[in-house]
Design a protein around this motif. Structure first.
Motif, mmCIF file in Angstrom:
data_model
loop_
_atom_site.group_PDB
_atom_site.id
_atom_site.type_symbol
_atom_site.label_atom_id
_atom_site.label_comp_id
_atom_site.label_asym_id
_atom_site.label_seq_id
_atom_site.Cartn_x
_atom_site.Cartn_y
_atom_site.Cartn_z
ATOM 1 N N ALA A 71 0.819 -1.216 0.000
ATOM 2 C CA ALA A 71 0.000 0.000 0.000
ATOM 3 C C ALA A 71 0.852 1.265 0.000
ATOM 4 O O ALA A 71 0.421 2.314 -0.481
ATOM 5 N N ASN A 72 2.070 1.161 0.539
ATOM 6 C CA ASN A 72 2.947 2.342 0.654
ATOM 7 C C ASN A 72 4.321 2.053 0.062
ATOM 8 O O ASN A 72 5.347 2.426 0.625
ATOM 9 N N LYS A 73 4.333 1.369 -1.079
ATOM 10 C CA LYS A 73 5.587 0.892 -1.645
ATOM 11 C C LYS A 73 6.566 2.016 -1.966
ATOM 12 O O LYS A 73 7.788 1.837 -1.842
ATOM 13 N N ALA A 74 6.066 3.162 -2.376
ATOM 14 C CA ALA A 74 6.967 4.274 -2.693
ATOM 15 C C ALA A 74 7.742 4.724 -1.458
ATOM 16 O O ALA A 74 8.931 5.047 -1.532
ATOM 17 N N ASP A 75 7.086 4.705 -0.306
ATOM 18 C CA ASP A 75 7.751 5.103 0.937
ATOM 19 C C ASP A 75 8.866 4.131 1.300
ATOM 20 O O ASP A 75 9.945 4.536 1.732
ATOM 21 N N TYR A 76 8.602 2.831 1.091
ATOM 22 C CA TYR A 76 9.573 1.825 1.514
ATOM 23 C C TYR A 76 10.684 1.597 0.494
ATOM 24 O O TYR A 76 11.579 0.794 0.717
ATOM 25 N N SER A 77 10.633 2.312 -0.612
ATOM 26 C CA SER A 77 11.749 2.253 -1.559
ATOM 27 C C SER A 77 12.851 3.235 -1.173
ATOM 28 O O SER A 77 13.957 3.179 -1.701
ATOM 29 N N SER A 78 12.557 4.136 -0.256
ATOM 30 C CA SER A 78 13.525 5.165 0.124
ATOM 31 C C SER A 78 14.027 5.009 1.553
ATOM 32 O O SER A 78 14.908 5.750 1.991
ATOM 33 N N LYS A 79 13.467 4.026 2.296
ATOM 34 C CA LYS A 79 13.935 3.831 3.669
ATOM 35 C C LYS A 79 13.994 2.345 3.996
ATOM 36 O O LYS A 79 13.211 1.534 3.492
ATOM 37 N N GLU A 80 14.941 1.991 4.842
ATOM 38 C CA GLU A 80 15.116 0.604 5.235
ATOM 39 C C GLU A 80 14.041 0.203 6.252
ATOM 40 O O GLU A 80 13.663 0.995 7.113
ATOM 41 N N PHE A 81 13.553 -1.008 6.138
ATOM 42 C CA PHE A 81 12.499 -1.488 7.034
ATOM 43 C C PHE A 81 12.671 -2.983 7.265
ATOM 44 O O PHE A 81 13.395 -3.672 6.540
#
Length: 244
Positions: free
Chosen positions: A152-162
Motif C-alpha cells: 500500500a505504501n511501496k513508494a515510501d519503503y523504496s527510500s527507507k530501510e524497514f
C-alpha cells in the motif's frame, strides 16, 4: 444467428490453417510455434533443485537449466524464452558454466502460446489474485508492519530501510548468484500478498523469517521477469520454525 455463423467460419478457418503444408510437405508452423526454440538433449545432470541440460540448438552446443524434472539424453525438447547467465557457478553440482540459460518450462511439443513465467526461475507478480489464496497466515501485534502495508505504501519503503516478518513459501536457490525467497503473512493489497526478497541468506520453506532492506520498484530483469515490487539484497534478521 449471426454469432453462430461467425463461430462456424472461425472453426473452418482454423481447420484450414492447421492443414497448410510447407514446401517439404510438412505442416507449416504457426507464428507461436516458430517462436519456440528446439533443442536435442545430449547430457543431463540432476541437481537438488534444478536439472542441467547439455543440448544442441541449431547445431550450437549450450547448457540449459530448468526446475528439477525427468529429462533423458536423446530427447527433443522445446522452450519459449531463456535468461542467459555468464560465469555462473552452481553450488548444488559444483560446476561453473561459461554461459547457461535458465528457462521456465520445457516441453516435448511446441506450444501454441507463450508459457506463464513460472517454474525454474523466480516468479513475478504480474497477475492479480485474491488475498484468500495466500498459503499462510500469522498473527502480528498491532503496529507491526505487514505485507499489505508494504504494497500500500511501496513508494515510501523504496527510500527507507524497514523490517518485514513472514513465512517462507518458496525458495529459488542461487539464481543469478542469489537466493530468491517468497514470504507471506496472510495480508495483501491490490491482489498482491507475496513479497519476493533476494538474499545470500539460507532459509527454508516453512520457516518464519524477518528480513531487513529497501524496496526496488518496477525492476526488470529481462526475459519477461518484471517485478512491481522486490526487496533486493535483503539481510536476514531472524528465522525460526513457523507456528501457523
Amino acid at each position: 444467428m449471426k454469432t453462430s455463423k461467425i463461430l462456424m467460419i472461425l472453426a473452418v478457418a482454423s481447420l484450414l490453417f492447421a492443414c497448410v503444408k510447407n514446401k517439404n510437405g510438412a505442416p507449416a508452423q504457426t507464428q507461436a510455434e516458430s517462436a519456440f526454440n528446439m533443442i536435442k538433449v545430449s547430457e543431463v545432470i540432476q541437481g537438488g533443485s534444478y536439472t542441467y541440460i547439455s543440448a544442441t540448438e541449431n547445431g550450437i552446443a549450450k547448457w540449459i537449466a530448468v526446475s528439477k524434472q525427468e529429462v533423458n539424453p536423446g530427447e527433443v525438447l522445446y522452450y519459449y524464452d531463456a535468461l542467459p547467465m555468464e560465469n555462473f557457478h552452481s553450488k548444488e553440482i559444483d560446476k561453473t558454466f561459461d554461459v547457461i540459460y535458465f528457462v521456465n518450462k520445457i516441453s516435448k511439443t511446441p506450444g501454441t502460446e507463450q508459457p506463464a513465467m513460472s517454474g525454474g526461475m523466480p516468479s513475478s507478480h504480474q497477475g492479480k489474485v485474491a488475498v484468500s489464496d495466500a498459503e499462510v497466515e500469522i498473527t502480528k501485534p498491532e503496529g507491526e508492519l505487514s505485507i499489505s502495508d508494504v504494497y500500500a505504501n511501496k513508494a515510501d519503503y523504496s527510500s527507507k530501510e524497514f523490517e518485514i516478518r513472514g513465512v517462507v513459501v518458496k525458495v529459488n536457490e542461487q539464481v543469478m548468484g542469489k537466493n530468491w525467497v517468497h514470504i507471506q503473512d496472510g495480508t495483501g493489497n491490490g491482489g498482491n500478498f507475496d513479497l519476493t526478497i533476494t538474499t545470500q541468506a539460507d532459509v527454508k520453506v516453512g520457516e518464519e523469517v524477518t528480513f531487513k532492506g529497501k524496496l526496488t520498484l518496477e525492476k526488470d530483469f529481462g526475459a519477461g521477469y518484471f517485478y512491481d515490487v522486490i526487496m533486493e539484497d535483503g539481510t536476514l534478521v531472524n528465522k525460526q520454525v513457523a507456528e501457523i
